[in-house]
Design an enzyme around this catalytic site. Structure first.
Site, PDB file in Angstrom:
ATOM      1  N   ASN A  47       8.076-128.896  53.805  1.00  0.00           N
ATOM      2  CA  ASN A  47       8.863-130.127  53.845  1.00  0.00           C
ATOM      3  C   ASN A  47       8.891-130.749  55.239  1.00  0.00           C
ATOM      4  O   ASN A  47       8.972-131.976  55.378  1.00  0.00           O
ATOM      5  CB  ASN A  47      10.280-129.880  53.344  1.00  0.00           C
ATOM      6  N   SER A  50      15.642-125.572  50.249  1.00  0.00           N
ATOM      7  CA  SER A  50      14.410-126.164  50.772  1.00  0.00           C
ATOM      8  C   SER A  50      14.626-126.837  52.115  1.00  0.00           C
ATOM      9  O   SER A  50      13.666-127.224  52.780  1.00  0.00           O
ATOM     10  CB  SER A  50      13.862-127.206  49.788  1.00  0.00           C
ATOM     11  N   GLU A  98       7.976-119.656  50.589  1.00  0.00           N
ATOM     12  CA  GLU A  98       8.253-119.610  52.026  1.00  0.00           C
ATOM     13  C   GLU A  98       9.336-118.567  52.269  1.00  0.00           C
ATOM     14  O   GLU A  98      10.427-118.661  51.714  1.00  0.00           O
ATOM     15  CB  GLU A  98       8.711-120.986  52.527  1.00  0.00           C
ATOM     16  N   HIS A 156      12.033-119.547  49.460  1.00  0.00           N
ATOM     17  CA  HIS A 156      11.888-120.905  48.941  1.00  0.00           C
ATOM     18  C   HIS A 156      10.722-120.993  47.967  1.00  0.00           C
ATOM     19  O   HIS A 156       9.556-121.017  48.373  1.00  0.00           O
ATOM     20  CB  HIS A 156      11.693-121.889  50.105  1.00  0.00           C
TER      21      HIS A 156
END
Length: 601
Positions: free
Chosen positions: A506, A435, A468, A456
């Site tokens: 993130n 991540s 992702e 991800h």
């Protein structure tokens, strides 16, 4: 000499003037009238005043059709609203709520004129979400009666009202306005005077970073918005939200925030200036980050920047079997996803016992799905049958796709990819679920970096729709195409992004969480008020401190450190309070204490 507000008995705020009858002013007028207040709507434009009445007639008619309002109550509500183009109409108001355009000049002129119109005890509330309430109050003859009353759009639906007091505001005024907000069915949050207050103070930094991410061509507008909706459960993506708010309004808010904080995260992204000065201010103009069918419309239409769809330069490789490395929650969840989609899955861990434990968790998860009627017992049994546990990565010899889901430690991942390089057949795609760590570092641990890509998943993998897809500068086109095709097969929404810290979600989420911690650290607002503000004012499914405690404060700190190290921005440095809590072993729900305490199970 005027009598101080603290010595003047306050009326129960029965008559309220609303100055500025745009979307927000009209919505506030509807809320007030619906709660039995007499409303005086004031706008310099006669056409805007007439539009306000028309909107109220239409919205209340819809409410009657849906059974939310009786004809009798509708008639009473409409009778309580009068409009005028003369500010003098506010003379009898107990409270004036100003929602004029976000300009010091315009708002200060209104407040100065109100000094000569309203009674000494009348409270004046500004609806600004960006400008200094203190500066506006200081320009008034009676600054103790001036405060902020920040509603959220659409006012009839949104529950949050931020009640903003300056150092000059009388406590009696705050108490009166807070009481009114409660009577309106709203959730008032008391905050001090700083640009953006709580909700917008956190929201606009996040929106600004999303605009900068798009401007840098890191990801498409569609992928950025889909990532935040599907990865964080937000009602709208950031770029669509900027169009709804107004690109020019967002720029004004950020300018005010930056003027105070000097934090580069608040410096408006250049694209906001470019769009604003071109008149491309969002929905109201018919074009902003997206193009709309008409000014004021909400239906997005195709334009030159609309993606053509999943069209790849190279065909993908055939994938029939999948290897999943790891034995934790994420690994078992990913294995379940692939098995449900019909893939044969090899689930490998450091020991066969751990692998069997992970397979048992899949069985438990499938059983819950059966109990909830989401799948049949037969389908669950067939799915579990496709998962073969093993304690050796040698069993990945024949898989077409190997997905790594081990600890978020770069050296551990690099060692695993070196092993996969040895045991996997030529042409197998090797994917990491990291991540925050660099995918290319995993790729360079192999002799075939062109076969390595990021994939991800989000936790819990069976429920979360987002993946992702992270390309490095070495990833082959057919590897990218393969993973995109596989995401379609497992019914996940794939978004493309480059190999940099945080990827999309993130990189946008954790600076927002870090800024929330800074608010508490600076004693600006409480945990509960900040969580309430973001849930009620921003539509977030969880407040930032609820989310931090679920994610884990140690995990959050690690991601913050990675982002800070990658982008070298002082504003991304982890808040000291977060570091202190982690050092004390307060890691969130998993330890029973983080930002809050939790009962032990």
């Amino acid at each position: 000499m005027a009598t101080p507000l603290s010595d003047t008995p306050l009326s129960p705020l029965r008559t309220v003037a609303v100055v500025g009858l745009g979307t927000m002013g009209t919505g506030i007028a509807e809320v007030l009238a619906g709660a039995g207040r007499d409303v005086i709507g004031i706008d310099i434009s006669e056409a805007q005043a007439a539009k306000c009445v028309a909107v109220l007639e239409s919205s209340t008619a819809h409410a009657v059709e849906r059974g939310r309002l009786t004809e009798e109550r509708r008639a009473d509500l409409l009778a309580r609203v009068t409009t005028s183009t003369d500010l003098a109409a506010a003379a009898d108001a107990d409270l004036v709520i100003e929602v004029a355009p976000e300009s010091y000049g315009i708002k200060q002129q209104i407040l100065r004129e109100l000094d000569g119109i309203v009674r000494p005890e009348t409270i004046v509330a500004t609806g600004t979400n960006a400008l200094s309430v203190t500066r506006l109050a200081a320009d008034s003859a009676r600054p103790e009666r001036v405060l902020g009353m920040h509603f959220f759009n659409p006012a009839p639906a949104m529950k949050l009202v931020e009640v903003v007091s300056s150092v000059l505001t009388a406590p009696a005024a705050v108490a009166a306005v807070t009481g009114l907000a409660l009577d309106l069915g709203k959730e008032p949050v008391a905050v001090g005077d700083r640009p953006g207050f709580v909700a917008d103070g956190l929201l606009f930094g996040y929106l600004n970073q999303a605009a900068a991410m798009y401007e840098a061509n890191y990801a498409s507008r569609e992928d950025i918005d889909a990532a935040m909706r599907l990865g964080c459960g937000l009602p709208m993506g950031p770029l669509a939200l900027l169009d709804l708010i107004g690109v020019d309004t967002a720029r004004t808010v950020l300018e005010a925030m930056y003027a105070e904080s000097r934090d580069r995260l608040h410096a408006p992204a250049p694209i906001l200036k470019q769009l604003s000065e071109a008149g491309l201010t969002g929905r109201k103009a018919g074009r902003g980050f997206y193009t709309y069918e008409a000014p004021g419309g909400k239906t997005v239409v195709r334009d030159a920047r609309t993606p053509l769809g999943d069209v790849f330069a190279a065909p993908g490789r055939t994938v029939r079997s999948v290897g999943v490395a790891g034995s934790g929650t994420m690994a078992s969840g990913i294995a379940e996803v692939f098995a449900k989609a019909g893939y044969e899955v090899v689930l490998a861990a450091r020991s066969e016992e751990k692998a069997r434990g992970a397979r048992a968790r899949i069985g438990t998860s499938l059983a819950r799905s059966v109990d909830k009627g989401r799948m049949t017992a037969e389908a669950a049994a067939q799915t579990l049958e496709r998962v073969r546990p093993t304690g050796s990565y040698d069993d990945f010899a024949d898989v077409d796709l190997a997905v790594e889901a081990v600890a978020e430690d770069l050296e551990v991942k690099r060692q695993l990819f070196a092993t996969l390089d040895k045991v996997c057949k030529p042409g197998a795609v090797l994917a990491t679920t990291t991540s925050s760590l660099p995918v290319v570092a995993c790729a360079r641990a192999t002799s075939r970096p062109q076969d390595v890509i990021g994939m991800h998943f989000f936790n819990p993998a069976p429920a979360m729709k987002l993946v992702e897809v992270v390309r490095t500068v070495l990833t082959a086109d057919d590897v990218h195409a393969t993973v995109r095709e596989v995401c379609g097969t497992i019914r996940k929404h794939a978004v493309d992004c480059g190999d940099r810290a945080g990827f999309i979600v993130n990189a946008l989420l954790f600076p927002y969480l870090n800024n929330a911690i800074k608010m508490v650290q600076e004693h600006y607002a409480s945990l509960d008020d900040i969580d309430a503000a973001m849930k009620l004012g921003g539509g977030y499914p969880m407040g930032p401190f609820e989310l931090l405690d679920v994610v884990g404060l140690d995990v959050s700190l690690a991601i913050e450190k990675v982002l800070h190290r990658e982008f070298r921005d002082p504003g991304l440095a982890p808040a000291p309070l977060l570091e202190h809590l982690v050092a004390a072993g307060c890691l969130g729900r998993k330890t029973g204490r983080g930002f809050r305490e939790y009962a032990k199970r």
